[in-house]
Design a protein around this motif. Structure first.
Motif, PDB file in Angstrom:
ATOM      1  N   LYS A  60       0.831  -1.196   0.000  1.00 30.34           N
ATOM      2  CA  LYS A  60       0.000   0.000   0.000  1.00 30.34           C
ATOM      3  C   LYS A  60       0.869   1.251   0.000  1.00 30.34           C
ATOM      4  O   LYS A  60       1.840   1.365   0.741  1.00 30.34           O
ATOM      5  CB  LYS A  60      -0.898  -0.006   1.234  1.00 30.34           C
ATOM      6  N   GLY A  61       0.502   2.206  -0.833  1.00 34.00           N
ATOM      7  CA  GLY A  61       1.216   3.474  -0.899  1.00 34.00           C
ATOM      8  C   GLY A  61       2.525   3.392  -1.644  1.00 34.00           C
ATOM      9  O   GLY A  61       3.295   4.322  -1.652  1.00 34.00           O
ATOM     10  N   ASN A  62       2.802   2.241  -2.297  1.00 40.36           N
ATOM     11  CA  ASN A  62       4.062   2.083  -3.006  1.00 40.36           C
ATOM     12  C   ASN A  62       3.793   1.580  -4.424  1.00 40.36           C
ATOM     13  O   ASN A  62       4.378   0.609  -4.874  1.00 40.36           O
ATOM     14  CB  ASN A  62       4.963   1.103  -2.243  1.00 40.36           C
ATOM     15  N   LEU A  63       2.868   2.248  -5.088  1.00 43.50           N
ATOM     16  CA  LEU A  63       2.476   1.814  -6.429  1.00 43.50           C
ATOM     17  C   LEU A  63       3.415   2.323  -7.500  1.00 43.50           C
ATOM     18  O   LEU A  63       3.343   1.892  -8.636  1.00 43.50           O
ATOM     19  CB  LEU A  63       1.046   2.295  -6.723  1.00 43.50           C
ATOM     20  N   GLY A  64       4.293   3.288  -7.163  1.00 45.07           N
ATOM     21  CA  GLY A  64       5.256   3.787  -8.131  1.00 45.07           C
ATOM     22  C   GLY A  64       4.626   4.671  -9.179  1.00 45.07           C
ATOM     23  O   GLY A  64       3.567   5.254  -8.987  1.00 45.07           O
ATOM     24  N   ASN A  65       5.311   4.750 -10.327  1.00 43.95           N
ATOM     25  CA  ASN A  65       4.864   5.604 -11.417  1.00 43.95           C
ATOM     26  C   ASN A  65       4.360   4.765 -12.583  1.00 43.95           C
ATOM     27  O   ASN A  65       4.840   3.658 -12.832  1.00 43.95           O
ATOM     28  CB  ASN A  65       6.003   6.500 -11.911  1.00 43.95           C
ATOM     29  N   GLY A  66       3.397   5.315 -13.287  1.00 43.34           N
ATOM     30  CA  GLY A  66       2.952   4.723 -14.533  1.00 43.34           C
ATOM     31  C   GLY A  66       3.591   5.440 -15.702  1.00 43.34           C
ATOM     32  O   GLY A  66       4.242   6.483 -15.547  1.00 43.34           O
ATOM     33  N   LEU A  67       3.427   4.875 -16.871  1.00 39.66           N
ATOM     34  CA  LEU A  67       3.991   5.463 -18.083  1.00 39.66           C
ATOM     35  C   LEU A  67       2.845   5.787 -19.026  1.00 39.66           C
ATOM     36  O   LEU A  67       2.018   4.926 -19.333  1.00 39.66           O
ATOM     37  CB  LEU A  67       4.955   4.482 -18.752  1.00 39.66           C
ATOM     38  N   MET A  68       2.790   7.025 -19.463  1.00 39.17           N
ATOM     39  CA  MET A  68       1.754   7.460 -20.393  1.00 39.17           C
ATOM     40  C   MET A  68       2.423   7.773 -21.728  1.00 39.17           C
ATOM     41  O   MET A  68       3.199   8.720 -21.838  1.00 39.17           O
ATOM     42  CB  MET A  68       1.017   8.683 -19.840  1.00 39.17           C
ATOM     43  N   GLU A  69       2.131   6.950 -22.730  1.00 36.80           N
ATOM     44  CA  GLU A  69       2.692   7.127 -24.065  1.00 36.80           C
ATOM     45  C   GLU A  69       1.618   7.715 -24.968  1.00 36.80           C
ATOM     46  O   GLU A  69       0.533   7.157 -25.092  1.00 36.80           O
ATOM     47  CB  GLU A  69       3.187   5.786 -24.607  1.00 36.80           C
ATOM     48  N   LEU A  70       1.956   8.817 -25.607  1.00 38.33           N
ATOM     49  CA  LEU A  70       1.003   9.530 -26.448  1.00 38.33           C
ATOM     50  C   LEU A  70       1.615   9.729 -27.826  1.00 38.33           C
ATOM     51  O   LEU A  70       2.769  10.150 -27.947  1.00 38.33           O
ATOM     52  CB  LEU A  70       0.662  10.886 -25.824  1.00 38.33           C
ATOM     53  N   VAL A  71       0.857   9.392 -28.856  1.00 39.27           N
ATOM     54  CA  VAL A  71       1.245   9.711 -30.240  1.00 39.27           C
ATOM     55  C   VAL A  71       0.113  10.552 -30.811  1.00 39.27           C
ATOM     56  O   VAL A  71      -1.012  10.082 -30.966  1.00 39.27           O
ATOM     57  CB  VAL A  71       1.465   8.447 -31.084  1.00 39.27           C
ATOM     58  N   LEU A  72       0.437  11.798 -31.114  1.00 35.57           N
ATOM     59  CA  LEU A  72      -0.574  12.781 -31.501  1.00 35.57           C
ATOM     60  C   LEU A  72      -0.334  13.242 -32.925  1.00 35.57           C
ATOM     61  O   LEU A  72       0.782  13.635 -33.282  1.00 35.57           O
ATOM     62  CB  LEU A  72      -0.510  13.972 -30.537  1.00 35.57           C
ATOM     63  N   GLY A  73      -1.376  13.186 -33.739  1.00 37.81           N
ATOM     64  CA  GLY A  73      -1.293  13.781 -35.070  1.00 37.81           C
ATOM     65  C   GLY A  73      -1.339  15.293 -34.957  1.00 37.81           C
ATOM     66  O   GLY A  73      -2.277  15.846 -34.395  1.00 37.81           O
TER      67      GLY A  73
END
Length: 589
Positions: A243-256
């Protein structure tokens, strides 16, 4: 009516009907198994007349003891207990796919692990049990062959869509998985002939142009952001040690980029989560809204979002195809996506691709040649100074500039001249830019209005005639005070600050009454108040406008979706004028 337990064969057919409902579903389940096995090369072969599907991969393969149990009901190597449902990291986990395939088709699997010298071939009966097993010569990996699909259920086969529609669904599924797993090579065959291939890449930016043929890689802007994962929504599912140690996620975006590409339908606004395209109305709408005032009217963006987040944030166990999920803290992710899109739209040195000199530069120069020269403003200094740009080489951007300006990359834009009283000619360290003055100013004013929608009193009030009830309601909806002032007369007692001093304020208010939301009113106000094309500007006025424009959040397009600037890199001009030639050769020596 008596409640009774269904026979096992009926149970199996119901389960098979939920998981395998078409040829596309067969392909989906098999390629997901290949991806879970770590395959980097997948070949899909279809024989439509035989209702046959073959998927071959170079993944980890299966030992013979696993092959014997692979098609049993609910047999899987991916989860063991109910706790594992909150830690799903694979595409498949329910153990239904192969068993369902055995129930509705003839199932055969060949597999070999990389460390083994021998492979195995297994044929299963309709219950998923072994019917035949023998050794086989096969490269490391797995081949799954599904034959005579729905042959035992002719009514179901007859009720399927036309084969052309099913093949389009197969193509869509492969395209979606290729976007989520860009490092995989795909070969697809139909009736023994090549159908289409997808080459691997590093990100979805290299895959999208292979799918959307009119698209170029330079039309896309990639962005990868680390995002902290909120743990408030999952405290009940986390044990005390995590609990409380979920870390970071990665958000990958490819935008036209909106000044280069867009669509007539929102068919390429896609969301993926941990390797799979999913339906997420909230996130899709966030992407459309974030780009709404950067695109032309009735056009939609090209935008692919891939969230790689802690599995505890997702409940996959909602739909047999796992395309509908529960995503915890949706509002948090909506905010992160909107901020990421705003960041991706900024212009930075890294995302200033070189102009396609074979098209845009040549067209611009041909136009100028036809007219016999440029009509510049009265500033001779500007005309002389533009010559310096031709002799410049690519230079490094000055690091001493303001940090906020550096964020959006519009560094050292210096106004040099005005072309046709319409375009500002600006010097950039790497070349020359043309900025249309009206829509650049419109972008500036629009963002100011979005940040501060200021209504001020009108003294005396403006009298409008023959307004319909809907028009009166529309003016009141955006905050204006409208009172009856006689027969078919209405007094408007306040107005947007930008319109108060204008001579055409009454016409502007009438335009605002014709419909739309507050954002539409802000666009209309900005458009009417912006500097008109055809108005001469001094160098100081041009520079002031450039300084304001390059601080906007979305400097690429105006609120109507028109591109604001054209960049001509010095290297592109150099190629056009063939400055790489040696002097002797250019003189014919």
């Amino acid at each position: 009516m008596i409640i009774q337990t269904l026979p096992k064969n009926v149970v199996h057919l119901i389960a098979a009907g939920e998981v395998i409902d078409s040829i596309a579903a067969v392909v989906r389940e098999l390629i997901e198994n290949s991806l879970d096995a770590g395959a980097t090369r997948i070949t899909v072969s279809l024989w439509t007349e035989q209702w046959r599907v073959r998927v071959a991969d170079n993944g980890t393969g299966m030992e013979v003891k696993n092959l014997q149990k692979a098609a049993f009901a609910h047999s899987t190597s991916k989860i063991c207990s109910s706790d594992d449902l909150w830690k799903i990291t694979s595409l498949g986990f329910r153990g239904e796919a192969l068993h369902s395939l055995a129930a509705v088709a003839e199932l055969e699997i060949l597999s070999r692990c990389p460390g083994n010298s021998q492979g195995w071939r297994v044929i299963y009966n309709s219950q998923g049990q072994l019917r035949q097993i023998e050794s086989a010569a096969i490269a490391p990996g797995t081949i799954v062959i599904v034959s005579n699909l729905f042959g035992k259920l002719p009514v179901r086969r007859q009720g399927l869509p036309p084969m052309a529609q099913q093949l389009r669904a197969v193509q869509t599924i492969i395209h979606q998985h290729a976007l989520c797993h860009p490092r995989v090579s795909w070969q697809v065959e139909q009736n023994g002939r090549p159908w289409f291939n997808l080459c691997p890449g590093h990100t979805a930016q290299q895959i999208l142009p292979q799918i959307i043929k009119q698209l170029k890689e330079s039309d896309l802007q990639p962005l990868t952001v680390e995002v902290p994962i909120p743990d408030s929504a999952t405290e009940q599912q986390q044990d005390k040690s995590t609990k409380g140690n979920l870390g970071n996620g990665l958000m990958e975006l490819v935008l036209g980029l909106p000044d280069r590409c867009h669509r007539r339908r929102p068919d390429w606004v896609k969301v993926a989560t941990n390797g799979r395209i999913v339906r997420s109305h909230e996130l899709e709408q966030t992407m459309i809204t974030a780009l709404a005032r950067t695109l032309p009217r009735d056009r939609y963006p090209i935008c692919f979002l891939h969230l790689r987040i802690c599995p505890s944030q997702i409940d996959w166990n909602r739909h047999p195809a796992k395309t509908e999920i529960y995503l915890h803290s949706v509002s948090y992710w909506q905010q992160q996506v909107a901020e990421a899109i705003e960041h991706a739209l900024r212009i930075t040195p890294a995302n200033l691709p070189e102009t396609i000199h074979s098209n845009r530069v040549k067209q611009l120069l041909k136009t100028s040649e036809a007219r016999g020269g440029y009509t510049t403003s009265r500033s001779i200094q500007g005309i002389v100074a533009t010559q310096e740009i031709i002799d410049k080489t690519d230079s490094k951007i000055d690091n001493k500039t303001d940090s906020k300006t550096d964020d959006i990359g519009l560094i050292q834009l210096r106004a040099m001249a005005q072309l046709h009283n319409m375009y500002i000619v600006a010097e950039h360290p790497t070349g020359i830019w043309l900025i249309e003055q009206h829509i650049a100013h419109e972008r500036v004013l629009y963002e100011e209005l979005c940040d501060r929608w200021q209504l001020v009193p009108l003294e005396p009030p403006i009298i409008l005639q023959q307004l319909s009830p809907k028009q009166v309601e529309q003016l009141q909806r955006i905050g204006l005070e409208v009172d009856p002032f006689g027969e078919e007369l209405w007094a408007v007692r306040n107005a947007p600050e930008l319109l108060r001093e204008r001579d055409d304020c009454a016409k502007a208010l009438l335009e605002l009454s014709l419909g739309g939301d507050l954002q539409t009113a802000q666009v209309a106000t900005a458009c009417r108040s912006a500097i008109r094309n055809g108005i001469p500007l001094s160098l100081s006025e041009m520079q002031q406008l450039l300084d304001q424009w390059k601080k906007t959040r979305n400097p690429r397009t105006c609120p109507h979706g028109r591109p604001i600037y054209l960049s001509l890199k010095e290297s592109a001009l150099s190629r056009f004028f063939r400055r790489h030639w040696v002097i002797g050769k250019s003189h014919g020596i």
